[in-house]
Design an enzyme around this catalytic site. Structure first.
Site, mmCIF file in Angstrom:
data_model
loop_
_atom_site.group_PDB
_atom_site.id
_atom_site.type_symbol
_atom_site.label_atom_id
_atom_site.label_comp_id
_atom_site.label_asym_id
_atom_site.label_seq_id
_atom_site.Cartn_x
_atom_site.Cartn_y
_atom_site.Cartn_z
ATOM 1 N N HIS A 461 1.084 -1.250 -0.624
ATOM 2 C CA HIS A 461 0.116 -0.122 -0.029
ATOM 3 C C HIS A 461 0.817 1.154 0.037
ATOM 4 C CE1 HIS A 461 -2.904 2.482 1.941
ATOM 5 N NE2 HIS A 461 -3.531 2.607 0.687
ATOM 6 N N HIS A 466 1.001 5.172 -2.887
ATOM 7 C CA HIS A 466 1.805 6.502 -2.474
ATOM 8 C C HIS A 466 3.415 6.772 -2.588
ATOM 9 C CE1 HIS A 466 -2.203 7.239 -0.182
ATOM 10 N NE2 HIS A 466 -1.602 5.495 -0.334
ATOM 11 N N HIS A 653 -4.299 0.892 -6.766
ATOM 12 C CA HIS A 653 -4.073 1.705 -5.449
ATOM 13 C C HIS A 653 -5.869 1.147 -4.885
ATOM 14 C CE1 HIS A 653 -5.932 4.489 -1.942
ATOM 15 N NE2 HIS A 653 -4.151 4.671 -2.337
ATOM 16 N N ASN A 657 -6.471 -0.795 -1.219
ATOM 17 C CA ASN A 657 -7.250 0.537 0.119
ATOM 18 C C ASN A 657 -8.827 0.244 0.407
ATOM 19 O OD1 ASN A 657 -6.573 3.181 1.410
ATOM 20 N ND2 ASN A 657 -8.067 3.042 0.337
ATOM 21 N N ILE A 803 -6.811 9.243 -0.880
ATOM 22 C CA ILE A 803 -6.611 8.824 0.212
ATOM 23 C C ILE A 803 -5.852 8.219 0.792
ATOM 24 C CG2 ILE A 803 -8.707 7.401 0.152
ATOM 25 C CD1 ILE A 803 -8.629 9.523 2.658
#
Length: 803
Positions: A461, A466, A653, A657, A803
């Site tokens: 993740h 990110h 993602h 997520n 997010i």
């Protein structure tokens, strides 16, 4: 903008470079649609000579004392008009920066195609975005630059909060956005901290603005970190105890948790779509969680071995399972430090579970699979287990794919670092029918799930989406003009990522932050993430088909749409992911073909080449010399690179997520840390385990405070905002993003394909033959359904990591 707002506007002609000037004269007296009531239209009049030509750029000087947000400029009055100039930017006040802002028309130009009249402005705008690499960034700046992760610790506050620099030869890592803050007083290598609620710098246009404060999940994330979690800590810290029985966990969903007593009723705050509520109650405020999807249909589903295995294919972390290619299983770690490389999972033990099949035959038939967290975790286990309330093993789990079409766990190996008395400090567990064996097996599975949760959060993740995405975004702004067609393609996939990452560095992955408090690696969390980057991250293998082949979960097959055939057909993440991947690939290839149809246009595109070189040499500087970086010589090279970037920002993602709350918020299903090792017969407390195995199991999990904190974060991170922009969709306010009818037609085709994919996935979830996504009590696999409503829905692919 207020009524007295003043701005000077200059038009620059596309070809001639001629200039005319005017000033804003106030807002237009016409009704604004109610859904856009926060938008105000202003007008300016221009007088232009007959030979002016077409406007190509607008230069804006904000003479007012405050910044304002400019959505778009529309110019009427020309024969071929109207002309649209999409801005979507904050215009700083002249008192903050005397430079005017340059807004280009929505016509895409490669650098060599830039009209003469605006060529200098193209270069000037890029220079202003790059900055000079010096000084501390101010809130109004829109400067993008690189730095290492040297701001995670806070040595000025406490030695316990000091953290090593992440990024560099010793601990390689992708780069983050530079803020230029001065070094800390205690450690010249560490940057001084900005603590919540004060914001960390990101370029001004990267910040998210809560026009409707209480509906944006990103605003809720700030509220969560700044308000709710401290309240939880106060409420539970004095009695931070383990769950005593399973009904204690159920109470979080049924009854809620009293945060604080108060004589005055407090305002009710809804922290996310529907799953976690801070509910008003006379005399107090209650935190109440909705029942997570994993136990909504079948409360005992998590206990079953088949469900434990199914989540490796269709859970929130379906990207680590790989085929078992050879036996015995061998470690690649140095045996001088970590003991004999051979696993103690033996051929005989496996064959006991294969109903007459040999291990060799099972490997040949591609029926054995493994979740292997041995080598990534064993170097950290001794340090992790020295932390208070943390006890972990390095783990390996072997699975068998049955003829009935489901995975079955066969054996779990749990390892500790070797000691002089135990050079091979390992234990193997299998599922058994005896009560004691059954409870030990449950504990072993919990340790595997805890490792899986940590690797999911820190590697798959945070690192692989990110952190890896941040350099692509920085390089795109620094090297590609907003007129560049590739900038326009990537722009929706960069939305809010830098701001979310900055918030995470401030309060999630920082020293003493939520991740350290909630996951097994504790203060070594980012060092584990760095070790994974060093040992396994490769840009070329972030392509979904390449990743599946690397893990042996697919084989090359030119007859298949994506060139690969799945080894397990009923692998929901991969099967749905390949649909989304192929749709992105087709859209990107058609887009690139449109702009790079001529030979050598890719290799001669100066901005594009600088962009790719900067990603490799600055953004991922610690991997700059790796031989696997794709070349950028042809349109095929470019399409491949862009497909990976867009997939990582969107589908990848989303898949790892938005299932965090549905799968992770029932603590026994997916504990984020373990506090006790598995009891052995010669342990002093083994008798206590035999007397009360349930108590031992629950006391091994996170405490109430630890669990409640991580559930709160999982809930918020799993939430879609009402303003979310999904793959294949364009915000109506950004409808004029490009002036190219053929591109808009290609995008419409992309959107239509995603609508078809949604229907295909819905049909798959109703197919009774696909046992990993249907059946009694089994939640359907929806994480790669392209669209979603707001809230915690367990579905939906946003354009970007927002997010």
């Amino acid at each position: 903008m207020s009524r007295r707002a003043r701005s000077r506007i200059t038009l620059r002609a596309t070809n001639s470079g001629k200039v005319v000037e005017s000033a804003v004269r106030g807002w237009l007296p016409k009704p604004i649609p109610s859904e856009h009531s926060h938008i105000i239209e202003y007008a300016a009049d221009f007088t232009v000579p007959s030979d002016f030509g077409c406007p190509g750029a607008v230069l804006i000087t904000n003479l007012h004392g405050k910044e304002f947000y400019l959505l778009e400029i529309v110019i009427h009055g020309f024969d071929k008009g109207p002309f649209f100039f999409p801005a979507n930017t904050w215009i700083h006040s002249q008192k903050d920066n005397p430079q005017n802002r340059i807004i280009f028309k929505n016509q895409a130009y490669l650098p060599s195609q830039t009209p003469a009249g605006i060529k200098d402005l193209r270069h000037e705008d890029l220079l202003s975005i790059r900055g000079n690499g010096k000084g501390m960034r101010k809130p109004h700046d829109r400067i993008y630059d690189y730095d290492v992760y040297n701001e995670l610790g806070n040595p000025d506050k406490s030695d316990e909060l000091a953290r090593p620099v992440i990024g560099g030869k010793e601990r390689p890592y992708p780069r983050r956005c530079r803020t230029g803050r001065p070094p800390s007083k205690s450690d010249p290598l560490s940057e001084s901290r900005i603590e919540k609620p004060h914001p960390v710098y990101v370029p001004r246009d990267e910040t998210f603005e809560e026009i409707k404060q209480n509906t944006f999940s990103r605003g809720k994330l700030k509220a969560l970190l700044h308000n709710l979690l401290p309240s939880l800590a106060v409420r539970l810290s004095s009695s931070d105890i383990p769950f005593k029985c399973f009904s204690d966990i159920d109470k979080l969903y049924n009854d809620g948790l009293l945060l604080k007593d108060d004589d005055e009723p407090k305002e009710s705050i809804l922290f996310s779509g529907s799953m976690m509520k801070k509910v008003l109650s006379v005399g107090g405020q209650w935190l109440k969680y909705e029942i997570p999807a994993i136990i909504q249909r079948d409360r005992f589903n998590w206990l079953r071995d088949n469900e434990f295995a199914r989540q490796a294919l269709a859970g929130v972390n379906p990207v680590n399972i790989e085929i078992l290619k050879e036996f015995p299983i061998l470690s690649k770690l140095d045996p001088a430090f970590y003991g004999p490389p051979e696993s103690i999972i033996t051929k005989e033990l496996i064959e006991q579970e294969l109903n007459g099949m040999s291990v060799e035959k099972a490997i040949e038939d591609k029926r054995l699979f493994i979740l292997d967290y041995h080598d990534i975790l064993l170097p950290f286990i001794e340090k992790m287990n020295s932390l208070p309330g943390r006890k972990a093993f390095a783990s390996r789990t072997v699975f068998f794919y049955t003829k009935a079409g489901f995975l079955r766990p066969l054996a779990i190996e749990l390892s500790l670092p070797p000691t002089p008395s135990s050079p091979q400090n390992k234990h193997v567990y299998t599922h058994g029918h005896h009560a004691t064996t059954h409870w030990i097996w449950k504990l072993a599975k919990a340790h595997v799930c805890s490792n899986d949760a940590g690797i999911h959060q820190l590697v798959n993740h945070w690192l692989r989406t990110h952190a890896s995405m941040e350099p692509y975004i920085i390089a795109t702004h620094r090297q590609l003009s907003s007129m560049h067609p590739i900038y326009k393609l990537l722009h929706p996939h960069m939305r809010y990522t830098l701001e979310i990452n900055a918030l995470a560095r401030q309060a999630l992955i920082n020293g003493g932050g939520i991740i350290e408090a909630s996951f097994s690696p504790g203060k070594y969390a980012m060092e584990v993430s760095s070790a994974a980057y060093k040992s396994m991250w490769r840009f070329d293998l972030e392509a979904l088909p390449a990743d599946l082949i690397r893990r042996g979960m697919a084989v090359e097959d030119p007859s298949e749409p994506c060139g690969v055939k799945l080894v397990i057909e009923d692998y929901p993440y991969a099967a749905d992911g390949l649909l989304v991947w192929s749709a992105i690939k087709e859209w990107v290839e058609s887009y690139v073909e449109h702009f790079y149809s001529e030979p050598n246009t890719v290799i001669s595109d100066i901005e594009l080449q600088d962009w790719w070189n900067e990603i490799k040499n600055k953004g991922h500087a610690d991997k700059r010399d790796e031989p696997w970086w794709p070349k950028l010589n042809t349109k095929e090279d470019l399409s491949g690179i862009l497909t990976i970037i867009i997939w990582v920002a969107s589908g990848q993602h989303a898949a790892i997520n938005f299932g965090q709350y549905p799968f992770g918020s029932y603590v026994p299903n997916r504990p984020t840390l373990m506090r006790k090792l598995i009891p052995q017969e010669d342990d002093p407390d083994y008798e206590k385990f035999l007397q009360n195995p349930q108590q031992r199991f629950l006391s091994s999990l996170a405490t109430k405070l630890q669990a409640t904190k991580v559930m709160a974060v999982q809930d918020t991170l799993s939430t879609h905002s009402p303003d979310e922009e999904y793959l294949g969709q364009v915000n109506p306010l950004h409808a004029h993003w490009i002036n190219d009818h053929e591109i808009l037609e290609l995008f419409h085709r992309f959107s239509s394909r995603l609508e078809e994919i949604e229907k295909i996935i819905d049909r798959r979830n109703k197919d009774v033959h696909l046992k990993n996504r249907s059946g009694a009590g089994i939640p359907p696999y929806e994480l790669l359904l392209p669209t979603s409503g707001p809230g915690v829905t367990g579905r939906g692919i946003p354009n970007s990591i927002s997010i």
